[in-house]
Design an enzyme around this catalytic site. Structure first.
Site, PDB file in Angstrom:
ATOM      1  N   ALA A  64       0.848  -1.187  -0.037  1.00  9.45           N
ATOM      2  CA  ALA A  64      -0.198  -0.055   0.049  1.00  9.45           C
ATOM      3  C   ALA A  64       0.776   1.417  -0.111  1.00  9.45           C
ATOM      4  CB  ALA A  64      -0.905   0.177   1.229  1.00  9.45           C
ATOM      5  N   GLU A  65       2.014   1.158   0.728  1.00  7.26           N
ATOM      6  CA  GLU A  65       2.876   2.580   0.951  1.00  7.26           C
ATOM      7  C   GLU A  65       3.294   2.546  -0.544  1.00  7.26           C
ATOM      8  OE1 GLU A  65       5.514   4.984   3.819  1.00  7.26           O
ATOM      9  OE2 GLU A  65       4.456   3.482   4.725  1.00  7.26           O
ATOM     10  N   THR A  66       3.874   1.578  -0.829  1.00 10.82           N
ATOM     11  CA  THR A  66       4.608   1.715  -2.048  1.00 10.82           C
ATOM     12  C   THR A  66       3.855   2.107  -3.216  1.00 10.82           C
ATOM     13  OG1 THR A  66       5.913  -0.137  -1.612  1.00 10.82           O
ATOM     14  CG2 THR A  66       5.903   0.473  -3.963  1.00 10.82           C
TER      15      THR A  66
END
Length: 144
Positions: A64-66
């Protein structure tokens, strides 16, 4: 949304560490498409499980953060540099095999911050995780 200062195709031209040093490489994350509206990527469950055989929640958070920070980068670079400020994940269902696909879409793009919703699904199209990422857009790139 404001105009974009970088073309998605140019994102790969920015200097980075050796790919062996990147967490995305270690986890098998692949970005499959990038536009100003959304960033799509996927990650295998294999190699990213917790001790009970399920996809690790932290692995979902990394995917998700990527994707969310990549979308922020498309809007902030090259004048500003996005860094993760807050990540919240709700895990809806377990995944035990196959690939997890994530789609990041902007909720807000501003000069100093951006907020993105990232939806992760399994190969059957079932939602496994919903995440929200807020990035701070810094004036300078952090020293490595």
């Amino acid at each position: 949304m404001q105009g974009v200062p970088i073309n998605p195709a140019d994102l790969a031209d920015f200097p980075s560490l050796d790919t062996a040093e990147l967490l995305t490489s270690r986890m098998g994350i692949e970005i499959t498409s990038m536009t100003l509206e959304e960033v799509v990527g996927r990650m295998p469950v294999t190699g990213n499980r917790q001790p009970y055989g399920l996809l690790h929640g932290g692995a979902s958070a990394v995917l998700a953060e990527t994707l969310g920070s990549t979308l922020s980068a498309l809007h902030a670079l090259p004048e500003r540099f996005p860094v993760g400020l807050e990540l919240a994940c709700t895990h809806h269902r377990a995944a035990t095999a196959g690939w997890i696909t994530g789609v990041a879409r902007a909720l807000h793009i501003g000069r100093s911050t951006s907020t993105t919703e990232i939806v992760l699904t399994d190969e059957q199209g079932r939602r496994t995780c919903t995440a929200k990422l807020t990035c701070l857009h810094r004036d300078t790139r952090p020293e490595v």
